[in-house]
Design an enzyme around this catalytic site. Structure first.
Site, mmCIF file in Angstrom:
data_model
loop_
_atom_site.group_PDB
_atom_site.id
_atom_site.type_symbol
_atom_site.label_atom_id
_atom_site.label_comp_id
_atom_site.label_asym_id
_atom_site.label_seq_id
_atom_site.Cartn_x
_atom_site.Cartn_y
_atom_site.Cartn_z
ATOM 1 C CG HIS A 93 -2.025 0.997 1.105
ATOM 2 N ND1 HIS A 93 -1.829 2.327 1.400
ATOM 3 C CD2 HIS A 93 -3.316 0.876 0.702
ATOM 4 C CE1 HIS A 93 -2.961 2.980 1.200
ATOM 5 N NE2 HIS A 93 -3.874 2.128 0.778
ATOM 6 C CD GLU A 165 -2.383 2.465 -3.044
ATOM 7 O OE1 GLU A 165 -3.237 2.968 -2.306
ATOM 8 O OE2 GLU A 165 -1.341 1.984 -2.618
#
Length: 166
Positions: A93, A165
């Site tokens: 992430h 992302e």
């Protein structure tokens, strides 16, 4: 038909009680057969959620350590996740990369460990705003993908989801 995946990352929000309340509030909600609904919850909420979860909701960890076990205070191993019934984890992430200095090499190690322990992996890739403004987003993402997937077999790819992302 490839399934659509809707995944939400709770980040550092929701206590175990709030997580249970969420799970109880969505009981009875039906998802389409071709849609997976995944919640990436904080570690402390995972055991409670696993006890109360009902389909179609799936529960994912937000991170996993790259070592099988060891003196890594505050970290969670793949076996610990499996021990409470969690079968999915986020890896790579952007916040882990930015705030915890996780390199492409560390992400690759985490992907390999999670897959070797039988976890499904949601691999996060994406560029920073600076990289995007410099027109380097494709280079950044391809470098991240190449590093993270370097040791992944075609069979293991069946257990891996790539999440972009920006």
């Amino acid at each position: 038909m490839r399934k659509i995946i809707v995944a939400g990352n709770w980040k550092m929000y929701k206590t175990p009680d709030e997580a249970i309340e969420f799970v109880e509030n969505i009981q009875g909600v039906e998802a389409k057969e071709h849609v997976r609904v995944i919640v990436c919850a904080p570690y402390l909420a995972l055991p409670a959620m696993m006890e109360h979860v009902v389909k179609p909701l799936e529960i994912s960890a937000q991170n996993v350590h790259q070592a099988e076990e060891g003196a890594f205070t505050g970290e969670i191993s793949a076996n610990m996740l499996k021990g409470i019934g969690v079968g999915i984890t986020l890896v790579g992430h952007s916040e882990r990369r930015q705030y915890f200095a996780e390199t492409d090499d560390i992400v690759s190690q985490k992907v390999s460990r999670a897959l070797s322990e039988g976890l499904e992996v949601i691999l996060c890739v994406g560029e920073s705003l600076v990289s995007r403004e410099e027109g380097k987003e494709k280079d950044v993402v391809s470098t991240q993908l190449y590093a993270a997937l370097s040791g992944v077999s075609s069979e293991d790819m069946k257990q891996l989801i790539v999440a972009y992302e920006p």
